[in-house]
Write a protein that holds these residues in place. Structure first.
Motif, PDB file in Angstrom:
ATOM      1  N   VAL A  53      12.646  17.132 -41.349  1.00 41.91           N
ATOM      2  CA  VAL A  53      13.600  16.024 -41.443  1.00 41.91           C
ATOM      3  C   VAL A  53      12.945  14.743 -40.937  1.00 41.91           C
ATOM      4  O   VAL A  53      12.267  14.747 -39.904  1.00 41.91           O
ATOM      5  N   ARG A  88      12.522  17.304 -46.348  1.00 35.13           N
ATOM      6  CA  ARG A  88      13.670  17.852 -47.064  1.00 35.13           C
ATOM      7  C   ARG A  88      14.974  17.097 -46.787  1.00 35.13           C
ATOM      8  O   ARG A  88      15.985  17.364 -47.433  1.00 35.13           O
ATOM      9  N   HIS A  89      14.929  16.169 -45.836  1.00 37.28           N
ATOM     10  CA  HIS A  89      16.161  15.442 -45.467  1.00 37.28           C
ATOM     11  C   HIS A  89      15.730  14.131 -44.807  1.00 37.28           C
ATOM     12  O   HIS A  89      14.948  14.139 -43.857  1.00 37.28           O
ATOM     13  N   VAL A  91      17.208  10.620 -43.046  1.00 33.32           N
ATOM     14  CA  VAL A  91      18.417  10.066 -42.417  1.00 33.32           C
ATOM     15  C   VAL A  91      18.153   8.645 -41.939  1.00 33.32           C
ATOM     16  O   VAL A  91      17.103   8.371 -41.340  1.00 33.32           O
ATOM     17  N   PRO A 123      16.532  14.247 -50.554  1.00 29.78           N
ATOM     18  CA  PRO A 123      17.935  14.384 -50.126  1.00 29.78           C
ATOM     19  C   PRO A 123      18.173  13.587 -48.850  1.00 29.78           C
ATOM     20  O   PRO A 123      17.327  13.577 -47.954  1.00 29.78           O
ATOM     21  N   TYR A 124      19.327  12.922 -48.771  1.00 30.77           N
ATOM     22  CA  TYR A 124      19.495  11.932 -47.707  1.00 30.77           C
ATOM     23  C   TYR A 124      20.874  11.975 -47.065  1.00 30.77           C
ATOM     24  O   TYR A 124      21.825  12.551 -47.607  1.00 30.77           O
ATOM     25  N   SER A 125      20.970  11.304 -45.916  1.00 27.85           N
ATOM     26  CA  SER A 125      22.238  11.046 -45.230  1.00 27.85           C
ATOM     27  C   SER A 125      22.182   9.648 -44.643  1.00 27.85           C
ATOM     28  O   SER A 125      21.151   9.230 -44.114  1.00 27.85           O
ATOM     29  N   ALA A 172      21.534  14.815 -38.747  1.00 29.56           N
ATOM     30  CA  ALA A 172      20.148  15.147 -39.076  1.00 29.56           C
ATOM     31  C   ALA A 172      19.907  16.652 -39.071  1.00 29.56           C
ATOM     32  O   ALA A 172      19.103  17.161 -39.861  1.00 29.56           O
ATOM     33  N   PRO A 176      21.911  17.721 -45.934  1.00 31.82           N
ATOM     34  CA  PRO A 176      22.004  16.327 -46.380  1.00 31.82           C
ATOM     35  C   PRO A 176      23.385  16.013 -46.944  1.00 31.82           C
ATOM     36  O   PRO A 176      23.953  16.788 -47.723  1.00 31.82           O
ATOM     37  N   GLY A 178      24.098  13.412 -48.866  1.00 33.28           N
ATOM     38  CA  GLY A 178      24.059  12.772 -50.174  1.00 33.28           C
ATOM     39  C   GLY A 178      25.011  11.596 -50.237  1.00 33.28           C
ATOM     40  O   GLY A 178      25.506  11.215 -51.302  1.00 33.28           O
TER      41      GLY A 178
END
Length: 242
Positions: A53, A88-89, A91, A123-125, A172, A176, A178
């Motif tokens: 992350v 993979r993520h 933030v 992929p996100y936040s 985190a 994710p 999205g």
């Protein structure tokens, strides 16, 4: 999981690192002081290597139109490093109501940051927070003239930095989103009211005068910097002051 926290030595970042490590993860702080530069790209590949992350908590050094270039370049570099490193993520931390104050260059720059992340391949936040309690003194200093502090009656929902960090760490460590999660403090005040509360608690002799034209927050229309439906943090302003 392993986390690369860019901007991990600052007010929020250092507490995010602490929270994640306390939960049993491996969170590594990165910043200019550790040899990582999001503008030149120096050290980014090494910082994200092996991480699951990527948490980006860096901020523009200015709040003017130059902040647009900062977020464009930093996000391009971070996304490139993240793709290369198999992140993979991804933030980021943003601001509640940021897309509703186009008059402010810094807010436009934060919207750009969000848009770049959302358009990327990782992929996100996005965690949007209300105004930090820790910034109240600085906010008052911008509009202080002698013993008078001029503040607009802008509604705000102050949140403690520790609560912001805990929320960022929680997001985190999860899947994710999205999308966006709004977080805010448990109470809403007008900015001038909050100024009076702050000065009274500190026995500060300055006087707050309500001035709808004063300071950066004068550009804010209505209550767009608050969100009654946000995930509410526990810390009240009076308890934080104490």
């Amino acid at each position: 999981m392993k986390f690369a926290v860019i901007g991990g030595t600052g007010l929020i970042g250092s507490q995010v690192v602490k929270s994640l490590n306390a939960a049993g993860h491996e969170a590594v702080p990165h910043s200019q002081s550790t040899g990582v530069d999001v503008i030149t790209g120096k050290g980014l590949d090494e910082a994200v290597a092996g991480a699951d992350v990527l948490v980006n908590l860096t901020n523009s050094p200015t709040f003017d139109k130059d902040s647009l270039a900062f977020f464009q370049t930093s996000m391009d570099n971070l996304l490139a490093a993240g793709r290369k490193g198999g992140i993979r993520h991804f933030v980021i931390l943003s601001i509640v109501g940021v897309d509703k104050v186009p008059e402010l260059d810094y807010y436009k720059a934060k919207v750009l940051q969000e848009d770049i992340l959302a358009a990327g391949a990782i992929p996100y936040s996005i965690v949007r927070a209300t105004q930090f309690m820790e910034f109240m003194d600085a906010t008052m200093s911008w509009t202080t003239d002698g013993d008078t502090v001029r503040l607009p009656p802008t509604p705000i929902q102050p949140i403690a930095a520790k609560d912001v960090a805990d929320a960022v760490a929680e997001v985190a460590a999860g899947a994710p989103l999205g999308g966006i999660r709004n977080i805010g403090g448990p109470e809403v005040f007008t900015l001038d009211e909050l100024g009076r509360i702050t000065l009274s608690h500190k026995s500060d002799g300055r006087t707050v005068v309500t001035d709808p034209t004063a300071g950066m927050f004068a550009a804010v229309k209505g209550d767009v910097l608050t969100d009654k439906n946000a995930h509410l943090a526990p810390t009240r302003y009076a308890d934080w002051l104490s």
